[in-house]
Design a protein around this motif. Structure first.
Motif, short mmCIF file in Angstrom:
data_model
loop_
_atom_site.label_atom_id
_atom_site.label_comp_id
_atom_site.label_asym_id
_atom_site.label_seq_id
_atom_site.Cartn_x
_atom_site.Cartn_y
_atom_site.Cartn_z
N LYS A 33 -7.86 -96.85 -55.79
CA LYS A 33 -9.05 -97.72 -55.86
C LYS A 33 -10.30 -96.94 -55.43
N LEU A 87 -11.15 -94.04 -58.04
CA LEU A 87 -11.78 -94.56 -59.26
C LEU A 87 -13.22 -94.98 -59.00
N THR A 88 -13.47 -95.55 -57.82
CA THR A 88 -14.83 -95.95 -57.45
C THR A 88 -15.74 -94.73 -57.32
N THR A 146 -6.75 -102.18 -61.70
CA THR A 146 -6.36 -100.87 -62.23
C THR A 146 -5.52 -100.09 -61.22
N PHE A 204 -11.99 -101.84 -58.56
CA PHE A 204 -10.89 -101.35 -59.39
C PHE A 204 -9.54 -101.83 -58.86
#
Length: 197
Positions: free
Chosen positions: A32, A35-36, A5, A2
């Motif tokens: 990051k 989101l993961t 993003t 990500f």
């Protein structure tokens, strides 16, 4: 996974003066990682639902995540590879829960062997995140507490004949023992190749 993003979200925050340049990298990394984690959780729950093993998936994740976070072990080279390995692991675990038939005696043997491996090896650091001596002590202590707690819950579940519950926990500890062994092996190979060169 990500990167872009996380970069966009962090840049927007900086443009709106919500964060300064010193906080930029920490926020980008946090987004990051966050989101993961969300993607992994949604994927695992979806797999559990598709395989009609939703609550077993939730039990596995509740037991696995804190142990993995503190014990360490093998890490894939990329986030995408890690994601794929996690999916394959979850499918394998749920198939094992669905189809494995183990006697209580075998379960206790597997539990004992897994516990011993975890106690002896944890924490296993990754080359990307080396631990200092204080961190090793802290992570070791946490790992021992989590392992002991999960083992006690497992034993109670065996006594109460809650097969799906104790299978989930045994598989968590077994997977963790394998990941620690794989991590140790990977670190040994890297040290050997570095010494050769």
């Amino acid at each position: 996974m990500f990167e872009k993003t996380a970069e966009i979200i962090t840049r927007k925050l900086q443009e709106n003066n919500k964060i300064n340049s010193e906080q930029y990298e920490i926020c980008r990394f946090g987004f990051k990682q966050g989101l993961t984690i969300i993607l992994n959780a949604i994927t695992m729950i979806a797999i559990g639902a598709v395989m009609c093993e939703l609550w077993q998936t939730i039990i596995f994740m509740i037991a696995y995540v804190p142990l993995r976070s503190n014990a360490g072990g093998y890490h894939a080279k990329t986030a995408t590879r890690c994601y794929v390995y996690s999916i394959l692991l979850m499918i394998a675990v749920l198939l094992a829960i669905k189809h494995l038939i183990l006697t209580r005696f075998i379960c206790i043997i597997i539990l004992t062997i897994s516990d011993i491996i975890i106690i002896l090896l944890a924490p296993v650091e990754d080359t990307n995140k080396l631990l200092d001596s204080m961190e090793k002590v802290v992570y070791k202590k946490r790992t021992l507490i989590i392992t002991a707690s999960e083992s006690i819950i497992c034993c109670i579940s065996i006594i109460l004949e809650l097969q799906k519950v104790y299978l989930c926990i045994i598989l968590v500890l077994t997977v963790m023992a394998i990941i620690l062994c794989a991590g140790k092996l990977k670190n040994s190979k890297l040290k050997f190749s570095n010494n050769v060169h």
